[in-house]
Motif scaffolding. Structure first.
Motif, PDB file in Angstrom:
ATOM      1  N   GLU A   1       0.644  -1.382   0.043  1.00  0.00           N
ATOM      2  CA  GLU A   1      -0.121   0.129  -0.023  1.00  0.00           C
ATOM      3  C   GLU A   1       0.820   1.363   0.138  1.00  0.00           C
ATOM      4  N   PRO A   2       1.904   1.251   0.784  1.00  0.00           N
ATOM      5  CA  PRO A   2       2.709   2.541   0.798  1.00  0.00           C
ATOM      6  C   PRO A   2       3.276   2.818  -0.692  1.00  0.00           C
ATOM      7  N   ASP A   3       3.685   1.664  -1.372  1.00  0.00           N
ATOM      8  CA  ASP A   3       4.391   1.677  -2.743  1.00  0.00           C
ATOM      9  C   ASP A   3       3.295   2.317  -3.813  1.00  0.00           C
ATOM     10  N   ILE A   4       1.986   1.607  -3.723  1.00  0.00           N
ATOM     11  CA  ILE A   4       0.827   2.173  -4.335  1.00  0.00           C
ATOM     12  C   ILE A   4       0.601   3.717  -4.335  1.00  0.00           C
ATOM     13  N   GLU A   5       0.745   4.040  -2.782  1.00  0.00           N
ATOM     14  CA  GLU A   5       0.574   5.645  -2.637  1.00  0.00           C
ATOM     15  C   GLU A   5       1.671   6.737  -3.119  1.00  0.00           C
ATOM     16  N   ARG A   6       2.933   5.914  -3.304  1.00  0.00           N
ATOM     17  CA  ARG A   6       4.033   6.462  -3.941  1.00  0.00           C
ATOM     18  C   ARG A   6       3.881   6.929  -5.309  1.00  0.00           C
ATOM     19  N   VAL A   7       3.570   5.612  -6.077  1.00  0.00           N
ATOM     20  CA  VAL A   7       3.106   5.734  -7.776  1.00  0.00           C
ATOM     21  C   VAL A   7       2.013   6.830  -7.749  1.00  0.00           C
ATOM     22  N   GLU A   8       0.999   6.749  -7.050  1.00  0.00           N
ATOM     23  CA  GLU A   8      -0.110   7.651  -7.183  1.00  0.00           C
ATOM     24  C   GLU A   8       0.195   8.990  -7.058  1.00  0.00           C
ATOM     25  N   ARG A   9       0.895   9.057  -6.105  1.00  0.00           N
ATOM     26  CA  ARG A   9       1.365  10.763  -5.814  1.00  0.00           C
ATOM     27  C   ARG A   9       2.220  11.213  -7.096  1.00  0.00           C
ATOM     28  N   VAL A  10       3.140  10.326  -7.645  1.00  0.00           N
ATOM     29  CA  VAL A  10       3.744  10.825  -8.788  1.00  0.00           C
ATOM     30  C   VAL A  10       2.882  11.216  -9.893  1.00  0.00           C
ATOM     31  N   THR A  11       1.990  10.173 -10.164  1.00  0.00           N
ATOM     32  CA  THR A  11       1.230  10.507 -11.384  1.00  0.00           C
ATOM     33  C   THR A  11       0.299  11.607 -11.064  1.00  0.00           C
ATOM     34  N   GLU A  12      -0.100  12.007  -9.997  1.00  0.00           N
ATOM     35  CA  GLU A  12      -0.725  13.391  -9.618  1.00  0.00           C
ATOM     36  C   GLU A  12       0.017  14.365 -10.038  1.00  0.00           C
ATOM     37  N   MET A  13       1.399  14.298  -9.547  1.00  0.00           N
ATOM     38  CA  MET A  13       2.196  15.495 -10.015  1.00  0.00           C
ATOM     39  C   MET A  13       2.400  15.410 -11.551  1.00  0.00           C
ATOM     40  N   LEU A  14       2.586  14.473 -12.316  1.00  0.00           N
ATOM     41  CA  LEU A  14       2.848  14.250 -13.849  1.00  0.00           C
ATOM     42  C   LEU A  14       1.405  14.736 -14.276  1.00  0.00           C
ATOM     43  N   ASP A  15       0.415  14.582 -13.891  1.00  0.00           N
ATOM     44  CA  ASP A  15      -0.607  15.091 -14.673  1.00  0.00           C
ATOM     45  C   ASP A  15      -0.835  16.632 -14.472  1.00  0.00           C
ATOM     46  N   SER A  16      -0.092  17.367 -13.477  1.00  0.00           N
ATOM     47  CA  SER A  16      -0.287  18.533 -13.401  1.00  0.00           C
ATOM     48  C   SER A  16       0.815  19.418 -13.823  1.00  0.00           C
ATOM     49  N   ILE A  17       1.751  18.744 -14.625  1.00  0.00           N
ATOM     50  CA  ILE A  17       2.775  19.716 -15.008  1.00  0.00           C
ATOM     51  C   ILE A  17       3.170  19.020 -16.491  1.00  0.00           C
ATOM     52  N   GLN A  18       3.962  20.032 -17.049  1.00  0.00           N
ATOM     53  CA  GLN A  18       4.136  19.671 -18.559  1.00  0.00           C
ATOM     54  C   GLN A  18       5.477  19.016 -18.580  1.00  0.00           C
TER      55      GLN A  18
END
Length: 383
Positions: A270-287
């Motif tokens: 679960e912590p690893d999934i949370e890390r991946v999801e945080r990176v994905t949220e960041m990528l969705d918000s930047i160019q």
């Protein structure tokens, strides 16, 4: 889209994955394996290898896997005869009391898993994994194990030509054909199952050092990942209630081993999934720059609606007599030690419970799974 399937470890608890896969086979319908990337660790490595070997027919692969699990008894996984258990037990005793002298044979496990090796050799056609990759039915299969000599998490993978090995500080990917030895190594539960030698080094259960269980699937190109876990989610209120009722006079070894097993198999996902999801949220918000190696990854986690350890609490009396004696010596009883027991309870009644639960839990999330894989296209209308 490269759809990935991540199968976590957990000994007998991995029967839950079989039920989930049965439901998924209904949802996806007839045809080849719908997952381009499959990764597994421990018992999940067994399930993943079995699917990859029959990637041309997903429902048939799941049926075969289910039939194999539902026919299991402890005798199919490890030797339960008195001679074997007493021999290993006396070997431990001699080693612990030898005062540093070299005993005739040092034991580093409690159970002989030669029956499991024979079962997997009979049931999984490992040579077909490479054939299915060459036929375009599979992008990659990855099996993770722990190198006991270096402390490194090693992911053995086979896949299409464009995939390259990788290395990080405590984990690495090695491109090679998947073999029975690698799967046995990945499933070698520490202390209980013997280490397995692969390429001159000794390996054990992949969950021991796999702190990033999503990593193999991401390295192999999966951008949408379905994860089948074996941990029942607990609310904050349940944690507080459990803590308040935990006081007692003694602490059996089985409870300590159960917590250690949970740490190996459950705590990193679960912590690893949370890390991946945080990176994905960041990528969705930047160019992102065109040469960026980072990419958004969508994850759907399937988890049991009930505590799998609680479902094993009545299984100790079903074990063969000598093994039951050993487990009771560790503190396992119908009143305690269920966490440890749930990893070793390859009993038909327990397996049937988990398969049924996995099936029902997954069917209840059909709409969510349909949306996750991209709508109804290519999916059965089951459920």
């Amino acid at each position: 889209m490269n759809l990935g399937l991540v199968l976590t470890g957990g000994g007998a608890r991995a029967a839950y994955q079989v039920g989930a896969l049965r439901a998924l086979a209904e949802l996806f319908g007839s045809g080849p394996l719908p997952f381009q990337v499959v990764t597994g660790v421990s018992a999940g490595a067994i399930n993943g290898s079995s699917l990859a070997a029959e990637a041309d027919d997903f429902p048939e692969a799941v049926r075969h896997l289910g039939d194999t699990w539902l026919a299991l008894t402890p005798e199919h996984v490890y030797r339960t005869d008195a001679l074997s258990l007493v021999s290993i037990g006396s070997g431990w005793f001699r080693g612990l009391t030898a005062g540093g002298a070299q005993p005739p044979r040092r034991y580093n496990h409690l159970l002989d898993t030669s029956p499991l090796q024979a079962l997997l050799e009979r049931e999984i056609r490992f040579e077909r994994i490479r054939e299915n990759i060459q036929r375009g039915l599979l992008r990659a299969l990855a099996i993770s194990a722990t190198n006991y000599e270096t402390g490194t998490s090693v992911t053995f993978f086979d896949g299409v030509d464009e995939l390259d090995p990788w290395a990080r500080s405590r984990r690495m990917g090695v491109k090679t054909e998947i073999t029975l030895e690698q799967v046995m190594a990945s499933a070698a539960i520490p202390i209980f199952f013997p280490p397995v030698q692969v390429g001159g080094s000794w390996y054990g259960d992949g969950g021991v050092r796999l702190t990033a269980p999503m990593s193999p699937a991401l390295h192999l190109g999966a951008d949408r990942v379905l994860v089948i876990g074996i941990r029942h989610p607990r609310t904050a209120e349940q944690t507080i209630e459990l803590h308040a009722s935990s006081a007692r006079d003694d602490l059996p070894l089985s409870d300590i081993l159960g917590v250690l097993m949970n740490a190996v198999f459950l705590d990193s996902l679960e912590p690893d999934i949370e890390r991946v999801e945080r990176v994905t949220e960041m990528l969705d918000s930047i160019q992102r720059p065109p040469d960026s190696h980072l990419r958004p990854v969508r994850i759907l986690l399937l988890q049991p609606s009930q505590d799998l350890a609680a479902l094993a609490s009545d299984q100790v009396m079903r074990f063969p007599r000598t093994l039951r004696f050993l487990l009771k010596g560790l503190g396992v009883s119908q009143k305690g030690g269920s966490d440890l027991l749930s990893y070793l309870a390859f009993e038909q009644q327990y397996i049937e419970r988990l398969v049924t639960l996995g099936y029902e839990d997954t069917r209840a999330r059909f709409d969510e799974i349909r949306a996750f894989v991209g709508g109804d296209a290519g999916l059965s209308q089951a459920g």
